[in-house]
Enzyme design. Structure first.
Site, PDB file in Angstrom:
ATOM      1  NE  ARG A   1      -5.302 -13.675  -6.755  1.00 49.12           N
ATOM      2  CZ  ARG A   1      -4.448 -13.220  -5.835  1.00 49.12           C
ATOM      3  NH1 ARG A   1      -4.702 -12.112  -5.180  1.00 49.12           N
ATOM      4  NH2 ARG A   1      -3.341 -13.884  -5.563  1.00 49.12           N
TER       5      ARG A   1
ATOM      6  CG  ASP B   1      -3.476 -16.826   3.501  1.00 48.25           C
ATOM      7  OD1 ASP B   1      -3.962 -17.969   3.537  1.00 48.25           O
ATOM      8  OD2 ASP B   1      -2.781 -16.342   4.409  1.00 48.25           O
TER       9      ASP B   1
ATOM     10  CG  ASN C   1      -9.224 -12.183   4.759  1.00 42.32           C
ATOM     11  OD1 ASN C   1      -9.416 -13.195   5.429  1.00 42.32           O
ATOM     12  ND2 ASN C   1      -8.122 -11.988   4.060  1.00 42.32           N
ATOM     13  CD  GLU C   2      -9.701  -7.483   4.975  1.00 44.70           C
ATOM     14  OE1 GLU C   2      -9.695  -7.570   3.731  1.00 44.70           O
ATOM     15  OE2 GLU C   2      -8.887  -8.077   5.672  1.00 44.70           O
TER      16      GLU C   2
ATOM     17  CG  ASN D   1      -9.151  -7.431  13.039  1.00 42.18           C
ATOM     18  OD1 ASN D   1      -9.728  -6.474  13.503  1.00 42.18           O
ATOM     19  ND2 ASN D   1      -8.819  -8.495  13.774  1.00 42.18           N
TER      20      ASN D   1
ATOM     21  CB  THR E   1      -5.350 -14.106  11.448  1.00 43.09           C
ATOM     22  OG1 THR E   1      -6.115 -14.706  10.396  1.00 43.09           O
ATOM     23  CG2 THR E   1      -5.598 -14.845  12.743  1.00 43.09           C
ATOM     24  CB  ALA E   2      -6.123 -10.732   7.185  1.00 43.87           C
TER      25      ALA E   2
HETATM   26  P1  NAP Z   1      -1.294  -9.372  -0.375  1.00 48.78           P
HETATM   27  O1  NAP Z   1      -1.024  -7.937  -0.177  1.00 48.78           O
HETATM   28  O2  NAP Z   1      -0.533 -10.123  -1.389  1.00 48.78           O
HETATM   29  O3  NAP Z   1      -1.177 -10.195   1.007  1.00 48.78           O
HETATM   30  C1  NAP Z   1      -1.414  -9.644   2.213  1.00 48.78           C
HETATM   31  C2  NAP Z   1      -0.993 -10.558   3.355  1.00 48.78           C
HETATM   32  O4  NAP Z   1      -2.200 -10.889   4.042  1.00 48.78           O
HETATM   33  C3  NAP Z   1      -0.286 -11.875   2.994  1.00 48.78           C
HETATM   34  O5  NAP Z   1       0.888 -11.897   3.747  1.00 48.78           O
HETATM   35  C4  NAP Z   1      -1.258 -12.967   3.480  1.00 48.78           C
HETATM   36  O6  NAP Z   1      -0.632 -13.982   4.264  1.00 48.78           O
HETATM   37  C5  NAP Z   1      -2.083 -12.240   4.509  1.00 48.78           C
HETATM   38  N1  NAP Z   1      -3.410 -12.793   4.689  1.00 48.78           N
HETATM   39  C6  NAP Z   1      -4.475 -12.817   3.842  1.00 48.78           C
HETATM   40  N2  NAP Z   1      -5.533 -13.356   4.434  1.00 48.78           N
HETATM   41  C7  NAP Z   1      -5.133 -13.710   5.689  1.00 48.78           C
HETATM   42  C8  NAP Z   1      -5.793 -14.300   6.806  1.00 48.78           C
HETATM   43  N3  NAP Z   1      -7.093 -14.590   6.760  1.00 48.78           N
HETATM   44  N4  NAP Z   1      -5.082 -14.479   7.937  1.00 48.78           N
HETATM   45  C9  NAP Z   1      -3.781 -14.148   8.017  1.00 48.78           C
HETATM   46  N5  NAP Z   1      -3.105 -13.582   7.017  1.00 48.78           N
HETATM   47  C10 NAP Z   1      -3.771 -13.358   5.868  1.00 48.78           C
HETATM   48  O7  NAP Z   1      -2.844  -9.466  -0.695  1.00 48.78           O
HETATM   49  P2  NAP Z   1      -3.704 -10.729  -0.907  1.00 48.78           P
HETATM   50  O8  NAP Z   1      -2.824 -11.938  -0.796  1.00 48.78           O
HETATM   51  O9  NAP Z   1      -4.544 -10.516  -2.119  1.00 48.78           O
HETATM   52  O10 NAP Z   1      -4.635 -10.665   0.418  1.00 48.78           O
HETATM   53  C11 NAP Z   1      -5.607  -9.660   0.590  1.00 48.78           C
HETATM   54  C12 NAP Z   1      -5.631  -9.388   2.074  1.00 48.78           C
HETATM   55  O11 NAP Z   1      -4.497  -8.622   2.424  1.00 48.78           O
HETATM   56  C13 NAP Z   1      -6.773  -8.546   2.543  1.00 48.78           C
HETATM   57  O12 NAP Z   1      -7.939  -9.303   2.729  1.00 48.78           O
HETATM   58  C14 NAP Z   1      -6.215  -7.972   3.837  1.00 48.78           C
HETATM   59  O13 NAP Z   1      -6.619  -8.709   4.966  1.00 48.78           O
HETATM   60  C15 NAP Z   1      -4.723  -8.106   3.701  1.00 48.78           C
HETATM   61  N6  NAP Z   1      -4.094  -6.806   3.889  1.00 48.78           N
HETATM   62  C16 NAP Z   1      -3.333  -6.646   4.994  1.00 48.78           C
HETATM   63  C17 NAP Z   1      -2.759  -5.429   5.266  1.00 48.78           C
HETATM   64  C18 NAP Z   1      -1.960  -5.284   6.517  1.00 48.78           C
HETATM   65  O14 NAP Z   1      -1.818  -6.276   7.239  1.00 48.78           O
HETATM   66  N7  NAP Z   1      -1.458  -4.106   6.823  1.00 48.78           N
HETATM   67  C19 NAP Z   1      -2.959  -4.343   4.414  1.00 48.78           C
HETATM   68  C20 NAP Z   1      -3.744  -4.528   3.286  1.00 48.78           C
HETATM   69  C21 NAP Z   1      -4.323  -5.784   3.029  1.00 48.78           C
HETATM   70  P3  NAP Z   1       0.337 -15.116   3.799  1.00 48.78           P
HETATM   71  O15 NAP Z   1       1.693 -14.510   3.838  1.00 48.78           O
HETATM   72  O16 NAP Z   1       0.143 -16.154   4.831  1.00 48.78           O
HETATM   73  O17 NAP Z   1      -0.101 -15.533   2.430  1.00 48.78           O
END
Ligand code: NAP
Length: 269
Positions: free
Chosen positions: A58, A53, A126-127, A169, A166-167
């Site tokens: 990116r 994702d 995403n957000e 949020n 789903t991320a």
């Molecule tokens: P990362 O830290 O490498 O990945 C964060 C996780 O977010 C990965 O497991 C990825 O899922 C999942 N993800 C991203 N977009 C998603 C979506 N639309 N629906 C479901 N899961 C999603 O960072 P990154 O890969 O650069 O992604 C950035 C995203 O990380 C941000 O947009 C934010 O939503 C998310 N994030 C989440 C948290 C949290 O959940 N506590 C905290 C900070 C940021 P996969 O395993 O399927 O690739």
């Protein structure tokens, strides 16, 4: 190069599995007279993103939210945006050539960040998260279409799109929203409830055409961190952050009408 060449942009991360997948994909495209290119070409008919994702997010940011549709081959974790498994590449290319897909519109979010001197625009898939620098509590006043909603105090707020629901949020207690619903979600991060600061303890889903305005309280204007799809931005003297559904869209191919539900079940249940 002849005008008849059908170009496909291949945007891949560098891990071993992705490089192996890229080679297989190039060979498969060639069988159907399609030319895969790693030099991003604005005249290509499709963007294929190989990775997880994060790679998908990116690819969209780096190429400035192109209107050329995307499809993702997942070599990361589960990959919410990445519909195709590397083992299904030949079937995917065949179905692409036969046009057996729908095009899904991905709703984006715009934020206009105004400081005392200037305004800056950010666009998210995403957000956008508004939080404190150095893990500090922040104080924010929030309005929806000029109606005062709340005085927030806590770690911050997430404003998410349906695709982003789903991320971060979801991990923060927000609801999952089906991608075709035109709305935004405001989700608090550890809100403090006291006499001075009363804010909603759960998320609120609002129509996408309303404007969310977030004003850091005096003394907090230099303590704000803005995180756009995982990328951090800092601005001095923030006066107002206005967020609304973007007029821009990005597009994604869907090969199965059930893939959203399959993905949801596989990832979360
Ligand atoms: P990362 O830290 O490498 O990945 C964060 C996780 O977010 C990965 O497991 C990825 O899922 C999942 N993800 C991203 N977009 C998603 C979506 N639309 N629906 C479901 N899961 C999603 O960072 P990154 O890969 O650069 O992604 C950035 C995203 O990380 C941000 O947009 C934010 O939503 C998310 N994030 C989440 C948290 C949290 O959940 N506590 C905290 C900070 C940021 P996969 O395993 O399927 O690739």
């Amino acid at each position: 190069m002849s005008n008849d060449v059908r170009l496909i942009n291949i945007i891949s991360n560098r891990n071993y599995e992705s490089r192996k997948t890229k080679k297989k994909l190039m060979d498969e495209l060639q069988k159907y007279g399609l030319l895969g290119t790693e030099d991003y070409n604005r005249n290509a008919e499709l963007n294929i993103c190989i990775g997880g994702d994060g790679a998908f997010l990116r690819a969209i940011h780096r190429n400035k939210f192109p209107t050329i549709p995307f499809v993702g081959i997942n070599t990361g974790h589960l990959g919410f945006f990445q519909e195709i498994a590397p083992d299904n590449i030949s079937d995917f290319v065949k179905r692409y050539v036969n046009k057996e897909y729908d095009i899904e519109e991905i709703t984006l979010l715009d934020a206009e960040v105004c400081t005392k001197k200037k305004c800056f625009t950010l666009t998210a898939i995403n957000e956008i998260v508004i939080k404190g620098i150095k893990s500090k509590v922040i104080h924010l006043t929030m309005y929806i279409d000029n109606n005062h909603l709340q005085k927030f105090s806590g770690d911050g707020v997430i404003i998410s799109t349906p695709a982003g629901s789903t991320a971060y949020n979801f991990s923060s207690g927000g609801s999952i929203v089906y991608p075709s619903i035109k709305c935004l979600q405001i989700t608090p991060l550890s809100p403090i409830s006291s006499k001075a600061f009363r804010s909603l303890p759960t998320s609120a889903i609002i129509p996408g055409d309303l404007i969310i305005s977030v004003k850091p309280e005096f003394r907090y204007e230099n303590s704000i961190l803005i995180v756009n799809d995982g990328m951090e931005f800092r601005y001095d003297d923030i006066v107002d952050i206005s967020l609304k559904m973007s007029d821009k869209k990005v597009y994604k191919l869907n090969f199965s009408k059930d893939s959203y539900w399959e993905n949801l079940k596989n990832k979360f249940l």
